[in-house]
Design an enzyme around this catalytic site. Structure first.
Site: not given
Ligand code: ASP
Length: 358
Positions: A27, A108
């Site tokens: 993210t 994640d």
């Molecule tokens: N879906 C994202 C990931 O893990 C969530 C994040 O980075 O906070 O890449």
């Protein structure tokens, strides 16, 4: 792969003082695309722009760094053992050139990657600090800038000699951390081990008395096994539920492709009072499969056999995972099974604390 020089990289500094920032996605580096947030490139210059928002005094404390951006950027939900292996290999390849490493990763599965790296980089003698963010770097009020800044500060501290996660002002042992919240900035915790550092105002305080014991660090003795076969699904994770049937457990464990399993039992290590469940477990370990148990409770440890409901697990060959996180227990099974070790050695190493994970 290309290493880009940061505008903050001082030309006076020798490589011995520089950090390597490895950007994998997540993210923190995402931007809005047609189907929602997706990983975006050009992170090195975006990071430099973000750093201009720091006070001048803070900018002056930034250590010199280079950026290695992966050619395939991922949402970390797509991470696999092969990505863990690539990261460890890249750190190994660059070890003599850098004093510390920062890994930018999605949140994640960040704690899974951190745990895996800890086993691969045993004896690490410099900092590896993983971080990410709950919001993209350019979003209003994002946590990305603070997390990056803090990760660089800790990665520049040579006293830190292990794989860690820096997030929301806290420095956690990688092999002890879990993601505890899907929205809050304070997304990571270390349920069975204290913080090994934290930000206090503008200081980044490292609690050296909580660092790895001397025998667990000091001189790199990396284990970099080939994870290709474990990446085919040799190790599974089974979280028990009330009413689980022996045939269901058997459907997983009798498959000849399975070499190991992490079982998440209830409480101190209990499972339903059903002899056929225990038979399935005993048969699987009799076939040479590595079985380990931890609790579904995020805190506390398993004591196999403390209750009648867990009686027989040790006889069935199930290893106690003590107070390990699911991430640490699972990646340890992966790491041990990927190596050509006799089963008895794998069992004994699973029960030993290799990197302060138990
Ligand atoms: N879906 C994202 C990931 O893990 C969530 C994040 O980075 O906070 O890449």
């Amino acid at each position: 792969m290309s290493l880009q020089n940061s505008p903050f990289a001082s030309t006076m500094s020798s490589n011995a003082e520089r950090l390597l920032v490895i950007y994998t996605g997540g993210t923190i580096g995402m931007q809005q695309h047609a189907h929602g947030l997706a990983p975006s490139g050009d992170f090195e210059s975006r990071m430099a722009v973000a750093f201009t928002q720091l006070s001048l005094a803070q900018q002056r404390t930034l250590p010199p760094y280079d950026v290695l951006s992966y050619s395939t950027l991922i949402d970390s939900s797509a991470a696999t053992p092969l990505i863990w292996q690539k990261l460890a290999q890249d750190i190994n390849d660059q070890l003599s050139a850098y004093a510390g490493f920062v890994i930018i990763h999605g949140t994640d599965t960040l704690s899974w990657t951190a745990s895996s790296l800890a086993y691969q980089l045993q004896g690490l003698d410099r900092p590896v600090v993983m971080t990410g963010a709950m919001q993209p770097l350019e979003a209003n009020g994002s946590d990305g800038l603070e997390n990056l800044y803090g990760a660089l500060q800790f990665a520049a501290n040579p006293a830190l000699q292990e794989v860690t996660i820096y997030f929301a002002g806290k420095l956690l042992r990688g092999a002890r951390a879990i993601k505890q919240h899907s929205e809050s900035f304070d997304a990571f915790t270390s349920p069975s081990y204290p913080l090994i550092g934290e930000r206090v105002d503008d200081d980044f305080v490292y609690y050296s008395s909580r660092s790895l014991g001397h025998h667990q660090r000091g001189a790199p003795r990396f284990e970099l096994p080939d994870y290709r076969s474990v990446n085919q699904g040799e190790v599974i994770r089974i979280v028990l539920w009330p009413g689980i049937n022996a045939w269901q457990l058997d459907a997983w464990l009798s498959d000849p492709r399975i070499k190991g399993a992490l079982l998440q039992l209830w409480g101190a290590g209990n499972l339903p009072d059903d002899a056929s469940l225990m038979e399935v477990l005993a048969r699987a370990s009799g076939e040479g499969k590595l079985l380990a148990a931890i609790s579904q409770c995020p805190q506390g440890s398993v004591q196999l056999g403390a209750y009648a409901a867990g009686y027989g697990l040790s006889d069935a060959g199930v290893l106690s995972g003590d107070d390990m996180t699911p991430e640490a227990a699972y990646t340890k099974l992966i790491h041990l099974i990927a190596q050509p070790l006799p089963l008895e050695v794998q069992r004994q190493r699973f029960l030993t604390s290799l990197v302060g994970e138990r």
